[in-house]
Design an enzyme around this catalytic site. Structure first.
Site: not given
Lengths: 413, 413
Positions: A127, A198, A223-224, A372
């Site tokens: 990322f 991560d 927030y995922k 995705r």
């Protein structure tokens, strides 16, 4: 294997021990939401919690709430809760800042603890913020550190005596492939490197055991799959053996041993507390706490089983229904190597996803050609996996994605 | 001057052009809240805005809200609004992170832009996080920078050819004394130093004109006079002439020129955008926006006039009523040197403040002996200033503060 049907999926939902959890979320009508790996859904308990925080704690109790309602303890209290989701102990995690800022703190620690080695080793296509933060830190230090990027399956072989730290995202944001945390950590440490994970696409989605893996540092996103709300604060874990070996450079007042003594010189808090920097954004922290509280009630094994069931169902449906439609599977079929999402490639990925979104199936697109689909196991049904695959097949068959309105690019997809 | 009475204060309230603004805040009954310099009060519009954000934007529109509801623009949109409160232009401010983290970014920039000078000059008793962050940055850089601290009135004389940057809090958090921003900035720049202002106790309380002063950098706090809620995000200003001369080290993905291109290498956004690091905490940002929106409707000159009127009234009441009670005034009597608070010293400061709080007058205590009273001009009345002074006099006369329950120390006061 017998032919998969929607009825099979409905039967699995009927037998699903986690089915009732969907009722804990406020989901929009008529939408199949498969983007919980980007922004998790709203827990039904959250609005009331936030209203109470805003109207009673802030509005009525004002400054006294820092003690009376425990705001001051939020980074550590929430950290202790998060710890239970990632195989860590109390006093090992804080909720604070953004993932980017926490990467900076932990990378700075890693480079300081391994001072004679120049390399930060990571994965090509990690990322971007992970790579950008490494760049920013290296430039600031000006000590000749270098960022080395290799393919995901070449990481272990690339670790050598120049490697200060291996920095990897446990579940890859584009492919959904999952690293073997214990194996990579062991390989890094055998070579004298430190290991920084991560957990952005892991926490709340796949089992994580940082202690069993013996890792050194970790960061993660609120927030995922943790359903903490847009831009929820991130978290940070430091192995107890390292916590007091370094004073992280974002040495703000809430990481001080005695913040309210207002001393002139920085004295780092003992343990993990020193990894807090400034005052936490209490509204966003409280929303994160509501999301995490929900997850703490779920068996991690059941969560993983449901997650794998969902991704397998979606993959099976695509295998069965979408032959010859130009899709290829990017996510590993091997259960042990798969996170909580399925990524498919299609040469017209962007307009295909836009057409799918127009039909109420919300996934997302990642350049150059990746569709995705995130299967958050707490609120996604097996029939959603089936229906999403069916909608994708229909879009591809009807070529509706050829229409010009699906080719416009948005800033966020 | 004629003797001050409560009736005079009530008359001033009746004539106050800003009196109606108090109605925009949800204040607890029976409390005189004089701690808006620590946590600003709740605007009445905020709960509905937050509920809409949580329930509709997050809950119903989910990931699409990043574009549909402009979440992605929050750091810059809110920055442009904040700019109007501090004498800056559009494209010069971002709302992001905490004050501590923003100090790190701007101090790193200042040291990089003045690379041959070793000194960060600041004020003894500056707010600790400013000093702590300077320590953290200097230790990380390892280049022999030093933090030099002098008394507030000795700063200008202490600036010399070794000074890389002068870092000051415009209005002092303990004394309420205000620096002459234009004069100190000019003195710093004459000596070849850069000027960094911390506006934590200024924005929303006193007029600030960074452009007129020709300053170099500024940071500020969202949760005091801006009424952005507990731990609201902070903000950061960089003079346009410096914005593209440095890539700040917390180079997270939202400071990238094209965050959603997911490029492997960091390309800083043009202008101020590069000072954003990670994903913003949207709930806390939205609450801050509601607070800032309110302030944008108020004339800064009227705000200052009211603020000075309130602090003068309080000082006059103390002068008149509290002779011989052991109080001394720490805040300057000179209007031009006074911010929005009044600080008094008393040898029993801590228990006196606790006794005052028990009577419903909320100020705060700062070690070793300081009673702080913040007069947020939007929601504080002249009678509040009178009544607070009267309550303080009564506590001191009755020596109620001698009772043991007022001597216990809380973590936050």
């Amino acid at each position: 294997m017998s032919r998969l049907t929607r009825a099979h999926c409905a039967a699995r939902d009927a037998a699903d021990p986690l089915a009732a959890w969907r009722g804990e979320f406020a989901l929009p009508e008529g939408i199949i939401y498969l983007d919980g790996n980007s922004l998790g859904a709203l827990p039904k308990a959250t609005p009331a919690r936030i209203a109470e925080l805003v109207e009673r704690e802030w509005g009525q109790d004002l400054i006294t709430s820092w003690n009376k309602h425990g705001w001051i303890e939020l980074p550590r209290r929430l950290g202790d809760k998060l710890a239970r989701l990632i195989g860590a102990g109390p006093g090992e995690v804080v909720a604070a800042d953004s993932t980017s800022v926490n990467l900076f703190k932990t990378l700075a620690a890693a480079l300081s603890l391994n001072p004679d080695r120049p390399i930060i080793l990571s994965e090509r296509d990690n990322f971007p913020t992970d790579l950008y933060i490494a760049e920013g830190l290296m430039a600031l230090l000006g000590k000749g550190h270098r960022l080395r990027l290799v393919e995901g399956d070449a990481v272990e072989a690339a670790i050598d005596s120049d490697t200060a730290v291996v920095m990897l995202t446990h579940v890859h944001y584009r492919t959904g492939a999952m690293h073997d945390m214990a194996a990579v950590t062991a390989a890094a440490q055998r070579a004298g490197a430190l290991m920084l994970w991560d957990l952005a696409h892991s926490a709340g989605a796949v089992p994580v055991d940082l202690t069993a893996a013996g890792a050194d540092f970790a960061v993660g996103c609120g927030y995922k799959y943790l359903n903490g709300g847009p831009g929820a604060p991130a978290f940070l874990w430091v192995a107890p053996r390292h916590q007091e070996r370094f004073v992280q450079p974002l040495s703000g007042w809430l990481g001080h041993a005695a913040p309210f003594a207002f001393e002139a010189a920085y004295r780092p808090a003992p343990g993990i507390g020193r990894y807090v920097a400034g005052t936490p954004p209490v509204l966003s922290m409280a929303a994160l706490e509501a999301g995490v509280d929900l997850l703490l009630g779920v068996s991690p094994a059941a969560l993983r089983e449901k997650s794998l069931g969902l991704t397998e169902t979606f993959i099976a449906a695509i295998d069965q229904e979408a032959q010859g439609l130009g899709l290829s599977l990017l996510t590993p079929r091997d259960r042990a190597r798969r996170g909580g999402q399925v990524s498919l490639r299609h040469e017209a990925g962007y307009p295909v996803m836009q057409a799918l979104i127009a039909r109420g199936v919300i996934g997302d697109f990642r350049a150059p050609d990746i569709l995705r689909f995130g299967f958050a196991p707490l609120y996604t049904r097996f029939v959603d996996a089936w229906d999403a695959a069916a909608a994708l097949v229909e879009v591809l068959r009807q070529r509706g994605w050829d229409r010009p309105e699906f080719h416009r690019r948005a800033a966020v997809t």
